[in-house]
Design an enzyme around this catalytic site. Structure first.
Site, PDB file in Angstrom:
ATOM      1  N   ASP A  12       0.807  -1.231   0.000  1.00 42.94           N
ATOM      2  CA  ASP A  12       0.000   0.000   0.000  1.00 42.94           C
ATOM      3  C   ASP A  12       0.833   1.272   0.000  1.00 42.94           C
ATOM      4  OD1 ASP A  12      -2.250  -1.632   0.108  1.00 42.94           O
ATOM      5  OD2 ASP A  12      -2.266  -1.623   2.295  1.00 42.94           O
ATOM      6  N   LYS A  15       1.843   2.247  -5.070  1.00 37.30           N
ATOM      7  CA  LYS A  15       2.365   1.727  -6.341  1.00 37.30           C
ATOM      8  C   LYS A  15       1.436   2.046  -7.504  1.00 37.30           C
ATOM      9  CE  LYS A  15       2.313  -2.311  -4.399  1.00 37.30           C
ATOM     10  NZ  LYS A  15       2.035  -1.919  -2.993  1.00 37.30           N
ATOM     11  N   GLY A  39      -4.606  -4.114  -3.850  1.00 35.64           N
ATOM     12  CA  GLY A  39      -5.579  -3.056  -4.128  1.00 35.64           C
ATOM     13  C   GLY A  39      -4.779  -1.831  -4.509  1.00 35.64           C
TER      14      GLY A  39
HETATM   15  P1  GDP Z   1      -0.801   0.478  -3.538  1.00 38.67           P
HETATM   16  O1  GDP Z   1      -1.396  -0.807  -3.092  1.00 38.67           O
HETATM   17  O2  GDP Z   1       0.672   0.542  -3.284  1.00 38.67           O
HETATM   18  O3  GDP Z   1      -1.137   0.826  -4.947  1.00 38.67           O
HETATM   19  O4  GDP Z   1      -1.444   1.605  -2.603  1.00 38.67           O
HETATM   20  P2  GDP Z   1      -3.015   1.742  -2.205  1.00 38.67           P
HETATM   21  O5  GDP Z   1      -3.758   2.228  -3.368  1.00 38.67           O
HETATM   22  O6  GDP Z   1      -3.495   0.504  -1.552  1.00 38.67           O
HETATM   23  O7  GDP Z   1      -2.924   2.812  -1.048  1.00 38.67           O
HETATM   24  C1  GDP Z   1      -2.394   4.063  -1.265  1.00 38.67           C
HETATM   25  C2  GDP Z   1      -3.464   5.111  -0.904  1.00 38.67           C
HETATM   26  O8  GDP Z   1      -2.848   6.365  -0.815  1.00 38.67           O
HETATM   27  C3  GDP Z   1      -4.521   5.257  -1.980  1.00 38.67           C
HETATM   28  O9  GDP Z   1      -5.732   5.615  -1.371  1.00 38.67           O
HETATM   29  C4  GDP Z   1      -3.987   6.394  -2.828  1.00 38.67           C
HETATM   30  O10 GDP Z   1      -5.018   7.093  -3.533  1.00 38.67           O
HETATM   31  C5  GDP Z   1      -3.367   7.270  -1.779  1.00 38.67           C
HETATM   32  N1  GDP Z   1      -2.202   8.069  -2.213  1.00 38.67           N
HETATM   33  C6  GDP Z   1      -1.228   7.754  -3.090  1.00 38.67           C
HETATM   34  N2  GDP Z   1      -0.279   8.704  -3.087  1.00 38.67           N
HETATM   35  C7  GDP Z   1      -0.663   9.647  -2.181  1.00 38.67           C
HETATM   36  C8  GDP Z   1      -0.076  10.868  -1.693  1.00 38.67           C
HETATM   37  O11 GDP Z   1       0.998  11.285  -2.103  1.00 38.67           O
HETATM   38  N3  GDP Z   1      -0.788  11.538  -0.727  1.00 38.67           N
HETATM   39  C9  GDP Z   1      -1.986  11.097  -0.251  1.00 38.67           C
HETATM   40  N4  GDP Z   1      -2.597  11.819   0.680  1.00 38.67           N
HETATM   41  N5  GDP Z   1      -2.555   9.954  -0.695  1.00 38.67           N
HETATM   42  C10 GDP Z   1      -1.895   9.232  -1.627  1.00 38.67           C
HETATM   43  P1  IMO Z   2      -0.967  -4.064  -2.319  1.00 36.85           P
HETATM   44  O1  IMO Z   2      -0.544  -4.633  -3.651  1.00 36.85           O
HETATM   45  C1  IMO Z   2      -0.925  -4.533   2.028  1.00 36.85           C
HETATM   46  C2  IMO Z   2      -0.979  -8.624   3.591  1.00 36.85           C
HETATM   47  C3  IMO Z   2      -2.226  -9.024   4.344  1.00 36.85           C
HETATM   48  C4  IMO Z   2      -1.624 -10.007   5.338  1.00 36.85           C
HETATM   49  C5  IMO Z   2      -0.557 -10.711   4.496  1.00 36.85           C
HETATM   50  C6  IMO Z   2      -1.008 -12.023   3.906  1.00 36.85           C
HETATM   51  O2  IMO Z   2      -2.246  -3.338  -2.352  1.00 36.85           O
HETATM   52  O3  IMO Z   2       0.143  -3.311  -1.682  1.00 36.85           O
HETATM   53  P2  IMO Z   2      -2.615 -12.652   1.887  1.00 36.85           P
HETATM   54  O4  IMO Z   2      -4.051 -12.346   1.644  1.00 36.85           O
HETATM   55  O5  IMO Z   2      -1.708 -12.142   0.824  1.00 36.85           O
HETATM   56  O6  IMO Z   2      -2.374 -14.095   2.195  1.00 36.85           O
HETATM   57  O7  IMO Z   2      -2.259 -11.863   3.249  1.00 36.85           O
HETATM   58  O8  IMO Z   2      -0.229  -9.804   3.451  1.00 36.85           O
HETATM   59  N1  IMO Z   2      -1.232  -8.087   2.218  1.00 36.85           N
HETATM   60  C7  IMO Z   2      -1.161  -6.802   1.897  1.00 36.85           C
HETATM   61  N2  IMO Z   2      -0.949  -5.712   2.671  1.00 36.85           N
HETATM   62  N3  IMO Z   2      -1.071  -4.390   0.690  1.00 36.85           N
HETATM   63  C8  IMO Z   2      -1.254  -5.471  -0.101  1.00 36.85           C
HETATM   64  O9  IMO Z   2      -1.278  -5.393  -1.449  1.00 36.85           O
HETATM   65  C9  IMO Z   2      -1.345  -6.737   0.501  1.00 36.85           C
HETATM   66  N4  IMO Z   2      -1.554  -7.985   0.037  1.00 36.85           N
HETATM   67  C10 IMO Z   2      -1.466  -8.802   1.097  1.00 36.85           C
HETATM   68  O10 IMO Z   2      -2.815  -7.926   4.977  1.00 36.85           O
HETATM   69  O11 IMO Z   2      -0.966  -9.311   6.363  1.00 36.85           O
HETATM   70 MG    MG Z   3      -2.930  -1.496  -1.826  1.00 34.20          MG
END
Ligand code: GDP
Ligand code: IMO
Ligand code: MG
Length: 424
Positions: A12, A15, A39
């Site tokens: 998270d 990316k 996600g």
């Molecule tokens: P990913 O899994 O690495 O793609 O990250 P996620 O989408 O799960 O979580 C990142 C969250 O941070 C999302 O809600 C993005 O819209 C938000 N986000 C990304 N870059 C920024 C930033 O620079 N500032 C803020 N406030 N939110 C960001």
């Molecule tokens: P993105 O791509 C954050 C974590 C779960 C749990 C562990 C194992 O959005 O960064 P799983 O369902 O993979 O067997 O869960 O890994 N986890 C993540 N945490 N971002 C993710 O994906 C994750 N995908 C799995 O919360 O701790």
């Molecule tokens: Mg994510």
């Protein structure tokens, strides 16, 4: 030029946003690991996309999207995603390519994930319950595996499912005292999956090598984060794939040598969802401040994310195993308003200083973070477009992190939108 984007923390990191930005200069975006546990969020103006299986380049109309061999595909989630994009007039016709070798997540995997987590009680891993672990286990076990290419031979698949479900039902009953599943119901769903997804299913390794040979520019999109890597993360509190950049070559059949640049993505602090050691965690009002201001709730499960200070020990390790060239630091805006900000520069474990990140979960849980404290800033920075217009303390904070992790920070995020990005 081919590049790779990979998370350097526990997932998270942002990316999705970085891939979306870099995809502007790419022809193809490739997911190479994980499944719908991911996600990835892309925000363009008022439009917000949460992608679980489709590469984050899919929201750009002319980009080819590849779901490669080592991704575990939940057809239900993928079909829904394709349809959601179609509703926004984004079509994937002729530009989505799913590997025939990718393994398929079916209902019994999700059920097994859930039953196991429930039965473990306080020892659960805190998985996303998306069937990821059970599907990768079947892949490694081979006898009970279903791959995308199996949808081509439905009669054979029907027989195979009968064998698999019979076995799974024995396990469900004996271990969990759970209700049996119907092989027939699963097969009926598989016929629909075959109908919808076979038109996209090919040999993606052949496709990628041809494209690279033709001079196309490929962007590889890691899911999860390096510290969740099955072999190089904080086992057992990891996911079931190689989620560092080390997973890229094995995941899609393109050698690491063919990648010119690897971007590591970090947040300006640290988050983690699920169980496992987290030395810089702030289970207090600071953590809550970050959670509220950064909207730190899971994109896939909605769970509140655990929040803490930036951990340079952890990120330096991830950058080393990932051969990281440069770093994108996101969510700098979230830290505005804090008087002081801390960076963990080393650990103390049993009285001894440790600068190389210990992935062993027991040792890591004993790590006491040693911090460097820097001054915070009050100004909101979500409208800032130039590095030198950031508050001096924010600039200095970035400088300190660069020094601690020995990598240049070339992209800075000041908000979720595509436009809220500073390039250096
Ligand atoms: P990913 O899994 O690495 O793609 O990250 P996620 O989408 O799960 O979580 C990142 C969250 O941070 C999302 O809600 C993005 O819209 C938000 N986000 C990304 N870059 C920024 C930033 O620079 N500032 C803020 N406030 N939110 C960001
Ligand atoms: P993105 O791509 C954050 C974590 C779960 C749990 C562990 C194992 O959005 O960064 P799983 O369902 O993979 O067997 O869960 O890994 N986890 C993540 N945490 N971002 C993710 O994906 C994750 N995908 C799995 O919360 O701790
Ligand atoms: Mg994510």
């Amino acid at each position: 030029m081919n590049s790779c984007v990979v998370g350097l923390q526990w997932g998270d990191e942002g990316k999705g946003k970085v891939v979306d930005i870099l995809a502007e200069h790419s022809d193809i975006v490739v997911r190479y690991n994980g499944g719908s546990n991911a996600g990835h969020t892309v925000v363009i103006g008022d439009n917000r996309f949460a992608l679980h299986l489709l590469p984050s380049g899919s929201v750009r109309p002319n980009i080819s999207c590849v779901i490669a061999n080592a991704v575990v595909v939940d057809p239900e989630v993928l079909i829904k995603e394709i349809e959601t994009l179609a509703q926004k007039n984004i079509t994937l016709k002729d530009r989505l390519f799913i590997s025939e070798s990718a393994h398929v997540v079916l209902d019994y995997h999700k059920k097994e994930d859930q039953l196991r987590e429930e039965s473990l009680g306080k020892n659960k891993l805190g998985t996303t319950i998306r069937g990821i672990g059970p599907c990768y286990a079947d892949k490694a076990g081979r006898s009970y595996a279903v791959r995308m290419g199996d949808f081509r031979e439905l009669e054979q698949l029907k027989e195979k499912l009968q064998r698999i479900v019979e076995y799974k039902n024995k396990v469900f009953a004996a271990v969990y005292d759970a209700e049996p599943m119907s092989a027939e119901d699963i097969f009926v769903k598989c016929k629909l999956y075959a109908d919808k997804l076979l038109p996209f299913t090919i040999d993606t390794t052949e496709f990628l090598h041809k494209a690279i040979g033709d001079g196309k520019s490929v962007l590889f999109e890691g899911a999860q984060g390096s510290l969740l890597d099955l072999d190089h993360g904080t086992f057992p509190y990891v996911t079931s794939s190689n989620s560092s950049s080390l997973g890229m070559p094995a995941g899609c059949g393109v050698p690491a040598k063919m990648v010119d640049k690897i971007f590591g993505v970090v947040k300006a602090y640290t988050t983690r969802v699920g169980a496992g050691p987290f030395p810089t965690e702030q289970d207090n009002e600071i953590g809550q401040y970050i959670r509220d201001k950064g909207n730190e709730y899971g994109t896939t499960t909605g769970r509140p994310r655990r929040c803490g200070w930036f951990d340079a020990v952890a990120v330096s390790y991830a950058a080393k195993i990932g051969a990281i060239d440069s770093v994108a630091l996101l969510h700098l805006d979230t830290l505005a308003g804090l008087k002081e900000i801390k960076i963990c520069k080393t650990y103390k474990i049993n009285g001894q200083e440790k600068t190389f990140f210990p992935t062993n979960a027991t040792r890591l849980s004993q790590a006491q973070p040693i911090y460097e404290t820097v001054a915070g800033w009050d100004e909101e920075i979500t409208e800032v477009g130039d590095f030198h217009e950031l508050p001096v303390n924010a600039q200095e904070y970035i400088g300190r992190i660069e020094e601690q992790i020995s990598k240049p920070i070339t992209i800075v995020g000041v908000g979720p939108k595509r436009s809220q990005t500073i390039f250096r």
